[in-house]
Design a protein around this motif. Structure first.
Motif, PDB file in Angstrom:
ATOM      1  N   HIS A 165      61.898  55.343  67.975  1.00  0.00           N
ATOM      2  CA  HIS A 165      62.300  56.624  68.480  1.00  0.00           C
ATOM      3  C   HIS A 165      60.762  57.346  69.298  1.00  0.00           C
ATOM      4  CE1 HIS A 165      64.539  60.588  68.427  1.00  0.00           C
ATOM      5  NE2 HIS A 165      63.047  60.934  68.446  1.00  0.00           N
ATOM      6  N   GLU A 166      60.879  57.248  70.464  1.00  0.00           N
ATOM      7  CA  GLU A 166      59.367  57.411  71.006  1.00  0.00           C
ATOM      8  C   GLU A 166      59.466  58.290  72.277  1.00  0.00           C
ATOM      9  OE1 GLU A 166      56.289  58.064  70.803  1.00  0.00           O
ATOM     10  OE2 GLU A 166      55.689  56.327  69.654  1.00  0.00           O
ATOM     11  N   TYR A 167      58.569  59.067  72.490  1.00  0.00           N
ATOM     12  CA  TYR A 167      58.136  59.503  73.844  1.00  0.00           C
ATOM     13  C   TYR A 167      57.643  58.494  74.651  1.00  0.00           C
ATOM     14  CZ  TYR A 167      58.150  64.268  71.674  1.00  0.00           C
ATOM     15  OH  TYR A 167      58.408  65.402  71.259  1.00  0.00           O
ATOM     16  N   ALA A 168      58.606  57.957  75.839  1.00  0.00           N
ATOM     17  CA  ALA A 168      58.174  56.903  76.498  1.00  0.00           C
ATOM     18  C   ALA A 168      58.879  57.596  77.888  1.00  0.00           C
ATOM     19  CB  ALA A 168      58.735  55.528  76.062  1.00  0.00           C
ATOM     20  N   LEU A 169      58.175  57.769  78.754  1.00  0.00           N
ATOM     21  CA  LEU A 169      58.728  58.033  80.237  1.00  0.00           C
ATOM     22  C   LEU A 169      59.704  57.264  80.851  1.00  0.00           C
ATOM     23  CD1 LEU A 169      55.685  60.328  81.306  1.00  0.00           C
ATOM     24  CD2 LEU A 169      57.746  61.074  79.987  1.00  0.00           C
ATOM     25  N   GLY A 170      60.744  57.648  81.320  1.00  0.00           N
ATOM     26  CA  GLY A 170      61.744  56.693  81.974  1.00  0.00           C
ATOM     27  C   GLY A 170      60.974  55.898  83.235  1.00  0.00           C
ATOM     28  N   GLY A 171      60.120  56.546  83.907  1.00  0.00           N
ATOM     29  CA  GLY A 171      59.377  55.793  84.965  1.00  0.00           C
ATOM     30  C   GLY A 171      59.745  56.534  86.349  1.00  0.00           C
ATOM     31  N   ARG A 172      60.715  57.774  86.213  1.00  0.00           N
ATOM     32  CA  ARG A 172      60.748  58.604  87.513  1.00  0.00           C
ATOM     33  C   ARG A 172      59.638  59.757  87.738  1.00  0.00           C
ATOM     34  NH1 ARG A 172      66.234  61.251  86.998  1.00  0.00           N
ATOM     35  NH2 ARG A 172      65.382  61.706  84.952  1.00  0.00           N
ATOM     36  N   VAL A 183      58.695  66.884  84.054  1.00  0.00           N
ATOM     37  CA  VAL A 183      59.247  67.701  82.865  1.00  0.00           C
ATOM     38  C   VAL A 183      58.458  67.611  81.623  1.00  0.00           C
ATOM     39  CG1 VAL A 183      61.234  67.527  81.216  1.00  0.00           C
ATOM     40  CG2 VAL A 183      61.790  67.140  83.723  1.00  0.00           C
ATOM     41  N   TRP A 184      57.882  66.677  81.368  1.00  0.00           N
ATOM     42  CA  TRP A 184      57.024  66.365  80.269  1.00  0.00           C
ATOM     43  C   TRP A 184      55.658  67.298  80.505  1.00  0.00           C
ATOM     44  CZ3 TRP A 184      56.704  65.683  75.644  1.00  0.00           C
ATOM     45  CH2 TRP A 184      55.474  65.470  74.839  1.00  0.00           C
ATOM     46  N   ASP A 185      54.987  67.305  81.653  1.00  0.00           N
ATOM     47  CA  ASP A 185      53.721  67.959  81.879  1.00  0.00           C
ATOM     48  C   ASP A 185      54.404  69.410  81.709  1.00  0.00           C
ATOM     49  OD1 ASP A 185      52.266  65.805  82.365  1.00  0.00           O
ATOM     50  OD2 ASP A 185      52.300  65.936  84.564  1.00  0.00           O
ATOM     51  N   ALA A 186      55.412  69.851  82.454  1.00  0.00           N
ATOM     52  CA  ALA A 186      55.684  71.253  82.193  1.00  0.00           C
ATOM     53  C   ALA A 186      55.809  71.812  80.852  1.00  0.00           C
ATOM     54  CB  ALA A 186      57.104  71.548  83.051  1.00  0.00           C
ATOM     55  N   VAL A 187      56.839  70.799  79.968  1.00  0.00           N
ATOM     56  CA  VAL A 187      57.146  71.409  78.599  1.00  0.00           C
ATOM     57  C   VAL A 187      55.490  71.266  77.846  1.00  0.00           C
ATOM     58  CG1 VAL A 187      57.802  70.571  76.420  1.00  0.00           C
ATOM     59  CG2 VAL A 187      59.131  70.238  78.270  1.00  0.00           C
ATOM     60  N   CYS A 188      54.533  70.407  78.051  1.00  0.00           N
ATOM     61  CA  CYS A 188      53.406  70.372  77.360  1.00  0.00           C
ATOM     62  C   CYS A 188      52.439  71.592  78.065  1.00  0.00           C
ATOM     63  CB  CYS A 188      52.672  69.153  77.858  1.00  0.00           C
ATOM     64  SG  CYS A 188      53.244  67.639  76.821  1.00  0.00           S
ATOM     65  N   ALA A 238      59.538  53.358  79.450  1.00  0.00           N
ATOM     66  CA  ALA A 238      60.691  52.814  78.648  1.00  0.00           C
ATOM     67  C   ALA A 238      60.917  51.355  79.111  1.00  0.00           C
ATOM     68  CB  ALA A 238      61.825  53.725  78.850  1.00  0.00           C
ATOM     69  N   PRO A 239      60.979  51.148  80.391  1.00  0.00           N
ATOM     70  CA  PRO A 239      61.031  49.802  80.548  1.00  0.00           C
ATOM     71  C   PRO A 239      59.903  48.610  80.219  1.00  0.00           C
ATOM     72  CG  PRO A 239      61.622  50.807  82.416  1.00  0.00           C
ATOM     73  CD  PRO A 239      61.130  51.714  81.539  1.00  0.00           C
ATOM     74  N   ALA A 240      58.816  49.260  80.316  1.00  0.00           N
ATOM     75  CA  ALA A 240      57.413  48.604  79.798  1.00  0.00           C
ATOM     76  C   ALA A 240      57.550  48.353  78.113  1.00  0.00           C
ATOM     77  CB  ALA A 240      56.286  49.321  80.288  1.00  0.00           C
ATOM     78  N   PHE A 241      57.883  49.590  77.633  1.00  0.00           N
ATOM     79  CA  PHE A 241      58.012  49.225  76.168  1.00  0.00           C
ATOM     80  C   PHE A 241      59.026  48.177  75.747  1.00  0.00           C
ATOM     81  CE2 PHE A 241      58.827  50.496  71.805  1.00  0.00           C
ATOM     82  CZ  PHE A 241      57.687  50.207  71.309  1.00  0.00           C
ATOM     83  N   ALA A 242      60.136  48.099  76.365  1.00  0.00           N
ATOM     84  CA  ALA A 242      61.143  47.318  76.303  1.00  0.00           C
ATOM     85  C   ALA A 242      60.790  45.909  76.214  1.00  0.00           C
ATOM     86  CB  ALA A 242      62.424  47.558  76.876  1.00  0.00           C
ATOM     87  N   LEU A 244      68.158  59.770  75.099  1.00  0.00           N
ATOM     88  CA  LEU A 244      68.440  60.719  74.083  1.00  0.00           C
ATOM     89  C   LEU A 244      68.983  61.887  74.995  1.00  0.00           C
ATOM     90  CD1 LEU A 244      65.754  60.127  71.517  1.00  0.00           C
ATOM     91  CD2 LEU A 244      67.970  60.217  71.166  1.00  0.00           C
ATOM     92  N   PRO A 245      69.686  62.898  74.477  1.00  0.00           N
ATOM     93  CA  PRO A 245      70.406  63.988  75.444  1.00  0.00           C
ATOM     94  C   PRO A 245      69.281  65.058  75.511  1.00  0.00           C
ATOM     95  CG  PRO A 245      71.542  64.051  73.250  1.00  0.00           C
ATOM     96  CD  PRO A 245      70.566  62.614  73.269  1.00  0.00           C
ATOM     97  N   GLY A 246      69.861  66.100  76.172  1.00  0.00           N
ATOM     98  CA  GLY A 246      69.038  67.162  76.700  1.00  0.00           C
ATOM     99  C   GLY A 246      67.820  67.324  77.310  1.00  0.00           C
ATOM    100  N   TRP A 247      66.973  68.184  76.929  1.00  0.00           N
ATOM    101  CA  TRP A 247      65.879  68.333  77.922  1.00  0.00           C
ATOM    102  C   TRP A 247      64.965  66.990  77.842  1.00  0.00           C
ATOM    103  CZ3 TRP A 247      60.671  67.305  76.584  1.00  0.00           C
ATOM    104  CH2 TRP A 247      60.467  67.443  75.088  1.00  0.00           C
ATOM    105  N   GLN A 248      64.956  65.994  76.702  1.00  0.00           N
ATOM    106  CA  GLN A 248      64.337  65.112  76.702  1.00  0.00           C
ATOM    107  C   GLN A 248      64.961  63.775  77.314  1.00  0.00           C
ATOM    108  OE1 GLN A 248      62.237  64.518  72.497  1.00  0.00           O
ATOM    109  NE2 GLN A 248      64.081  65.690  72.005  1.00  0.00           N
ATOM    110  N   THR A 249      65.907  63.915  78.016  1.00  0.00           N
ATOM    111  CA  THR A 249      66.388  62.867  78.716  1.00  0.00           C
ATOM    112  C   THR A 249      65.512  62.146  79.670  1.00  0.00           C
ATOM    113  OG1 THR A 249      68.564  63.591  78.464  1.00  0.00           O
ATOM    114  CG2 THR A 249      68.288  61.867  80.246  1.00  0.00           C
ATOM    115  N   GLY A 250      65.143  60.952  79.804  1.00  0.00           N
ATOM    116  CA  GLY A 250      63.850  60.648  80.593  1.00  0.00           C
ATOM    117  C   GLY A 250      62.606  60.612  80.108  1.00  0.00           C
ATOM    118  N   VAL A 251      62.584  61.281  78.703  1.00  0.00           N
ATOM    119  CA  VAL A 251      61.315  61.476  78.318  1.00  0.00           C
ATOM    120  C   VAL A 251      60.972  60.742  76.776  1.00  0.00           C
ATOM    121  CG1 VAL A 251      59.696  63.125  77.165  1.00  0.00           C
ATOM    122  CG2 VAL A 251      61.089  63.697  79.323  1.00  0.00           C
TER     123      VAL A 251
END
Length: 243
Positions: free
Chosen positions: A151-158, A164-169, A199-203, A219-226
């Motif tokens: 279960h990890e923060y790994a950006l989807g690549g887009r 989104v991640w930068d804005a939340v941080c 995410a593809p690289a970690f897979a 994962l759902p919610g604001w973390q989709t893609g994050v």
């Protein structure tokens, strides 16, 4: 500012342990997401007769997720931070839950031996200096056919995922870190995600470490893609570690 690693990161978690649970509680769905990843291990019968490793258990949030989803499993939580582990141990647990103080790189030296039927690792691998070596060690701890969920923060690549991640941080995580005196730790959180695998690289990293049937589950919610759950399986023809 370089990323925190090894002893420096452990010390930062030690310092921030007392405030950690209050801060993560501000993340909508934090605990529900961990339970979702625990369910994605797909252990039958509530984990009856199964042994599960919670690698990088922190203050016990991921341990609680496993305990809720697998009410009959034996669970061993491991963390490198004595401060975080102290917070975990102070909570109420059934007898089937135990904790061990050890870095992920030194499980055998701390008396953590396989075979385990499943391993959950939440928010761990992007913090490791040698993630590949730890993945291979985890594979060797698993029984044949044993399952791993990361279960990890790994950006989807887009580009949108990074925005989104930068804005939340910038809007939430760094101000909270500054207000609590843990700015270095939460700045590390921000930068460690940006520097980590997509995410593809970690897979692909999981497959290189010898895991089969690797899947990347959003994962759902604001973390989709994050944030994602990565699931994989040790080949059924392998041999687990000695008890």
């Amino acid at each position: 500012m370089p990323l925190l690693r090894d002893a420096a990161l452990t010390a930062a978690f030690d310092r921030g342990a007392g405030r950690y649970d209050r801060l993560v509680a501000l993340n909508p769905g934090y605990h529900a997401q961990l339970r979702r990843s625990a369910r994605r291990l797909r252990l039958p019968d509530g984990g009856a007769g199964r042994r599960v490793l919670d690698l990088g258990c922190g203050t016990g949030a991921s341990t609680a997720a496993l305990a809720a989803v697998l009410p009959a499993a034996e669970i061993v939580g491991v963390d490198a931070s004595a401060g975080m582990l102290e917070r975990a141990r102070a909570k109420r647990w059934p007898d089937r839950v135990s904790f061990v103080h050890a870095p992920a790189e030194e499980l055998g030296r701390a008396g953590v031996h396989g075979p385990f039927d499943a391993v959950l690792a939440a928010y761990l691998f992007r913090n490791l200096t040698g993630p590949d070596a730890v993945l291979r060690a985890v594979r060797d701890l698993l029984a044949p056919g044993g399952r791993l969920a990361v279960h990890e923060y790994a950006l989807g690549g887009r580009r949108a995922d990074r925005l989104v991640w930068d804005a939340v941080c910038r809007g939430v995580i760094l101000p909270l870190g500054s207000a609590t005196g843990d700015r270095a730790l939460y700045r590390h959180l921000w930068r460690s995600v940006a520097a980590f695998d997509t995410a593809p690289a970690f897979a692909a990293r999981l497959r290189r470490a010898g895991f089969e049937d690797v899947r990347v589950l959003p994962l759902p919610g604001w973390q989709t893609g994050v944030t994602h759950t990565f699931v994989g399986r040790r080949t059924a023809g392998g041999t687990g570690g000695a008890r």
